[in-house]
Every structure is written in C-alpha cells, then in structure tokens.
Design a protein around this motif. Structure first.
Motif, PDB file in Angstrom:
ATOM      1  N   CYS A  81     -55.775 -40.570 -42.278  1.00 42.04           N
ATOM      2  CA  CYS A  81     -54.968 -41.494 -41.454  1.00 42.04           C
ATOM      3  C   CYS A  81     -55.339 -42.561 -40.733  1.00 42.04           C
ATOM      4  O   CYS A  81     -55.971 -42.261 -39.808  1.00 42.04           O
ATOM      5  CB  CYS A  81     -53.754 -40.564 -40.878  1.00 42.04           C
ATOM      6  SG  CYS A  81     -52.614 -41.504 -40.079  1.00 42.04           S
ATOM      7  N   LEU A  85     -51.956 -43.705 -45.067  1.00 44.14           N
ATOM      8  CA  LEU A  85     -52.306 -42.277 -45.520  1.00 44.14           C
ATOM      9  C   LEU A  85     -53.260 -42.539 -46.907  1.00 44.14           C
ATOM     10  O   LEU A  85     -52.669 -42.764 -47.813  1.00 44.14           O
ATOM     11  CB  LEU A  85     -51.296 -41.500 -45.536  1.00 44.14           C
ATOM     12  CG  LEU A  85     -51.296 -40.025 -45.877  1.00 44.14           C
ATOM     13  CD1 LEU A  85     -52.542 -39.334 -44.597  1.00 44.14           C
ATOM     14  CD2 LEU A  85     -50.336 -39.259 -45.735  1.00 44.14           C
ATOM     15  N   CYS A 105     -50.573 -39.035 -38.238  1.00 44.45           N
ATOM     16  CA  CYS A 105     -50.119 -38.257 -39.667  1.00 44.45           C
ATOM     17  C   CYS A 105     -50.129 -36.824 -39.093  1.00 44.45           C
ATOM     18  O   CYS A 105     -51.172 -36.369 -38.422  1.00 44.45           O
ATOM     19  CB  CYS A 105     -50.852 -38.628 -40.709  1.00 44.45           C
ATOM     20  SG  CYS A 105     -50.701 -40.584 -40.888  1.00 44.45           S
TER      21      CYS A 105
END
Length: 290
Positions: A81, A85, A105
């Motif tokens: 991330c 992503l 994330c």
C-alpha cells in the motif's frame, strides 16, 4: 513496514538510500540503487535469508510517519500500500495495481482489502472495487474476525459490514491545521498527523489510538468518558466492543512528564504483544523545562 506470511517468511517495504548488504551470513548480497530515498519491497525466508528485492523508484515521504506498508494473505500473496494498492505473488510477480490516494490499507486472510483515505474502498482479490464510502476522511482500517470492516481518522471511527452497510459511527472533535480566531481553539491551531491506529484484538474488540487535541467524550452511550489534552495535544487510546460499546479509554502516559509539561504528541499505530498487551506507537515533542 513488516509482515510475516503464513509460511514464516518476512516481507519488508519502506524507503532506503544507496546500496545495502541484505545477506545475514558471511556472504554478501548487495542490492539497491545509487540514489536517495527509493521505495523497495523485499522478502526473507524463515531463517532471515534474503530471497528477493524490488527497487521501485524514487519517492519521498508525504508525512514523516506515513510510508509504504505491506500485508499478506493466507496464500502468501503480498499487498503493498502506497500510491494505491498493488498485489504481488509470493515470488514477487506484480499481479495487479489499483491507483488511488490511500493513507492506509488493510487486507484479510482471503485477500480482500480496504483502502483508507478521503474515501474508503473495498477491493476484492482481483483488484476490483466492490463498494466505496464517500467522505470517509479515514487514515486507518482493519477487519474483525467476522469480516466486518472498521475505519478511523482523527474525527472518529466507523464500522461497515462486508457488503458496505454502515453499522455505527463514533465521532470526535479535532483541531485542524489552521489557526482560528481564538488561537488554539477548535477552529484551528493543532498541526496533527492524519494517521491513527486501529486494530482488532484476539477477543474481537476494537483498539483505537489517535491524537487528542480537544476535549472529547469517547463514550457513545448515555454514560460519559471525557478526556482532555494536558497542553496542546496528547495521545488517547480506547477499546470498544465490535458493537461499539466503550470498554475503557485513557490518555497514554508519557514517561517523566507532569501536568505542567508542555507537550505535542501524536498517536498513529497499534501493535500487540503475544500476551495481548497493547503497544501504542507515536511521536512528538516535549519540553521538560516548563
């Protein structure tokens, strides 16, 4: 950022400069580039022996606490991330990337992910966005054991079902980065990091750490649990049940400080010891002469 995959391999991502020896034995495996501040992703086996590394180009920190982070799923796939992503195979092959602007994330064991930022996005194992939460203003996310999703920011935390339904929310007051008409008022004056920490413990409770720079009642029920910063800003930590009930809340005690110590502290991540004890990560500035 570090993550241990199901086979005991260690995955590391971050920023580094120049070339470095990644071999823990007497041999040398020098990897890197001739430059300053480039992003990398590296993997080591159970014996901490170097397996592979990817040099991913120059990058600078948008905030001195926020850099690339890494998670793994039950199959050993790797989720990095940063400016979005990216999913990699256990061997380091890039499988897909989602371009967004995340602050954090989270990935569950099945490979589903939540991307936290100005909006929250729930992404499936192939990188497809299933649902989004507008105006989230969240900088951290986590899953509980039942697949529910929790996102948090300096203004509170929210719970979503795996299908995207918001289950509950708890709001906090926070200064922004601008000075208001009354100086250090709720209109401004606190230069806070966006980052907070949110994790689920082994009992499926939610532990939340954030920067406290205004008086706040952290109990959403008819009861109250009011915390007030001692000077400009303190670190607060609270534990809630999965249903949003407050179990406890307190300020993090800074060693060698007293009530009159001027301090500016930030809380931005959480980790757990094997026995369940909580580690609150943060930083800041203290003045012991006051």
């Amino acid at each position: 950022s570090v993550n241990i995959d199901p086979d005991g391999n260690t995955i590391i991502t971050g920023l580094m400069s120049d070339e470095h020896d990644f071999d823990v034995t007497s041999k040398r495996k020098t990897v890197g580039v001739d430059g300053w501040s480039f992003k990398f992703l590296a993997k080591f086996n159970q014996r901490q022996e170097f397996l592979w590394m990817k040099c991913q180009g120059e990058e600078t920190l948008s905030h001195w606490y926020v850099g690339p982070t890494v998670n793994t799923d039950s199959s050993g796939n790797i989720y990095q991330c940063d400016a979005g992503l990216s999913k990699f195979s256990p061997a380091g092959k890039l499988l897909w990337s989602v371009v967004v602007e995340p602050l954090s994330c989270a990935t569950n064991s099945s490979g589903e992910s939540v991307i936290a930022g100005s909006e929250a996005h729930f992404v499936d194992t192939k990188g497809k966005t299933i649902w989004s939460a507008k105006n989230c203003s969240c900088s951290a996310a986590t899953f509980d054991q039942e697949g529910n999703i929790f996102v948090g920011g300096q203004n509170g935390l929210k719970k979503f079902s795996s299908s995207g339904k918001q289950m509950w929310s708890i709001g906090f007051r926070s200064r922004n980065s601008d000075f208001g008409p009354n100086g250090y008022s709720e209109y401004g004056g606190g230069v806070v990091t966006d980052q907070v920490g949110i994790r689920t413990d082994r009992d499926n409770n939610i532990v939340f750490v954030f920067s406290l720079n205004l008086k706040n009642d952290l109990d959403p029920s008819a009861k109250t649990r009011v915390l007030n910063p001692g000077w400009l800003q303190d670190v607060a930590i609270a534990k809630y049940t999965s249903g949003g009930k407050l179990l406890w809340a307190q300020k993090v005690k800074i060693p060698k400080t007293v009530a009159k110590t001027t301090r500016y502290t930030e809380g931005y991540d959480i980790s757990f010891m094997p026995n369940g004890d909580i580690i609150a990560l943060g930083g800041g500035e203290l003045n012991y002469d006051t």
